[in-house]
Motif scaffolding. Structure first.
Motif, PDB file in Angstrom:
ATOM      1  N   GLU A  76      23.954  34.094  22.828  1.00 45.25           N
ATOM      2  CA  GLU A  76      23.779  33.823  21.390  1.00 45.25           C
ATOM      3  C   GLU A  76      25.063  34.150  20.615  1.00 45.25           C
ATOM      4  O   GLU A  76      25.468  33.379  19.733  1.00 45.25           O
ATOM      5  CB  GLU A  76      22.584  34.617  20.850  1.00 45.25           C
ATOM      6  N   ASP A  77      25.718  35.265  20.988  1.00 46.86           N
ATOM      7  CA  ASP A  77      26.977  35.632  20.313  1.00 46.86           C
ATOM      8  C   ASP A  77      28.023  34.547  20.542  1.00 46.86           C
ATOM      9  O   ASP A  77      28.757  34.156  19.640  1.00 46.86           O
ATOM     10  CB  ASP A  77      27.511  36.974  20.853  1.00 46.86           C
ATOM     11  N   GLU A  80      27.290  31.458  18.557  1.00 49.39           N
ATOM     12  CA  GLU A  80      27.530  31.709  17.139  1.00 49.39           C
ATOM     13  C   GLU A  80      29.036  31.667  16.853  1.00 49.39           C
ATOM     14  O   GLU A  80      29.484  31.034  15.893  1.00 49.39           O
ATOM     15  CB  GLU A  80      26.951  33.072  16.742  1.00 49.39           C
ATOM     16  N   GLN A  83      30.246  28.383  16.640  1.00 47.09           N
ATOM     17  CA  GLN A  83      29.543  27.615  15.587  1.00 47.09           C
ATOM     18  C   GLN A  83      28.671  26.479  16.166  1.00 47.09           C
ATOM     19  O   GLN A  83      28.506  25.434  15.533  1.00 47.09           O
ATOM     20  CB  GLN A  83      30.543  27.066  14.563  1.00 47.09           C
ATOM     21  N   LEU A  85      25.581  25.794  16.215  1.00 50.70           N
ATOM     22  CA  LEU A  85      24.388  26.333  15.577  1.00 50.70           C
ATOM     23  C   LEU A  85      23.094  25.643  16.032  1.00 50.70           C
ATOM     24  O   LEU A  85      22.036  26.266  16.084  1.00 50.70           O
ATOM     25  CB  LEU A  85      24.529  26.266  14.054  1.00 50.70           C
ATOM     26  N   LEU A  88      22.283  27.252  19.232  1.00 52.06           N
ATOM     27  CA  LEU A  88      21.860  28.619  18.950  1.00 52.06           C
ATOM     28  C   LEU A  88      20.384  28.633  18.541  1.00 52.06           C
ATOM     29  O   LEU A  88      19.585  29.426  19.047  1.00 52.06           O
ATOM     30  CB  LEU A  88      22.727  29.203  17.832  1.00 52.06           C
TER      31      LEU A  88
END
Ligand code: G1P
Length: 298
Positions: A76-77, A80, A83, A85, A88
């Protein structure tokens, strides 16, 4: 009024024999339809119906189902930071922390036994969703919840099947009450052709009062030597009402190769990013004219 149905039970301990050899090492509930596992679809359907507590009745070699509903902070990091998204959003775990309960069936004694295994976390009316079945109308469970709230009865989802196929399903006797709503008068698990009370099948979505658990406790092995949920439902019907709601949308039985392929094609065709791929494949591989060869010109 706050919603009455907040717990859903997902029986996910089955062997998946119809999908061997894949299911030797991959739980059938983790087989991928387009880009997400089967179990994702039913959990999303339950979320859409306002469910807050997700009870998975699992078995050996099913740990990856539990992992699927966990966070992966590194991934997830990384998404993120880049970007990405939309990805994510897609990998963010659901349900929320503390909302999923995993317990083991331990012995493959049947669907009824699997539901009974959830007895210690059932204290109010609850839903049961069979993850093999994807309903394209993923708002249908919400309608079942509304019907339960209106009638306070047990509620089952129904679908008409070919009379030659009744031996594959739980089949109900019924009386129409309103449009697509029915009162259930009898239930039988996988009757022989010619002995079914109707051609209306139980499609794998249920809402029960907790009394079903007491009846499951005393239900003897039935069809196929397994403790059948339908048998306990028939016992419950002797002293509680059951409403039926006819599902008229598309349904995919992903426990079979045919249903699994159809689900992949249908849901991929709905995805704007994949539709052109399917159309191109059809153009390249099918003789379209043969599709029209039987159409008579007036
Ligand atoms: C189960 C139920 C049956 C129901 C069916 C729906 O059978 O026992 O009553 O009609 O799911 O898919 P299974 O398909 O697990 O043998």
């Amino acid at each position: 009024m706050s919603q009455t149905i907040t717990t859903a039970v997902f029986p996910v301990a089955g062997f998946g024999t119809r999908m061997l050899p894949a299911t030797k090492s991959v739980p059938k509930e983790m087989l991928t339809v387009v880009d997400r596992p089967l179990v994702h679809y039913v959990v999303q359907e339950a979320l859409n119906a306002g469910i807050k507590r997700f009870v998975f009745v699992t078995g050996r070699n099913k740990q990856c189902i539990e992992d699927y509903f966990d966070h992966i902070p590194e991934l997830e990091d990384s998404l993120e930071a880049k970007q990405k998204l939309d990805l994510l959003e897609a990998v963010r775990s659901f349900p929320d922390a503390g909302e999923a309960i995993f317990l083991r069936q331990q012995k493959p004694l049947g669907l009824g036994h699997a539901v009974w295994c959830a007895r210690h976390v059932i204290d109010a009316p609850f839903a049961v969703l069979l993850p093999d079945v994807i309903l394209k109308d993923d708002g249908f469970l919400a309608r079942m919840v509304q019907l339960h709230e209106k009638t306070k009865k047990n509620v089952v989802a129904l679908q008409r099947v070919d009379p030659e196929q009744v031996f594959k399903y739980g089949i109900v006797g019924h009386k129409p009450t309103d449009n697509d709503e029915y009162e259930i008068t009898s239930m039988v698990e996988k009757p022989s052709v010619g002995y079914a009370p109707s051609d209306m099948s139980l499609l794998g979505r249920y809402i029960f009062t907790p009394e079903i658990i007491d009846l499951l406790e005393h239900t003897q092995a039935g069809k196929g030597g397994e403790i059948q949920l339908t048998d306990a439902m028939q016992s419950l019907l002797l002293h509680q009402g059951f409403s039926g709601l006819d599902y008229r949308g598309k349904l995919f039985d992903c426990g079979s190769r045919e249903g699994f392929i159809e689900a992949n094609l249908d849901l991929a065709y709905d995805d704007p990013a994949l539709r052109a791929t399917i159309e191109q494949w059809v153009r390249d591989n099918m003789d379209i004219s043969s599709l029209f060869s039987q159409v008579k010109v007036a």
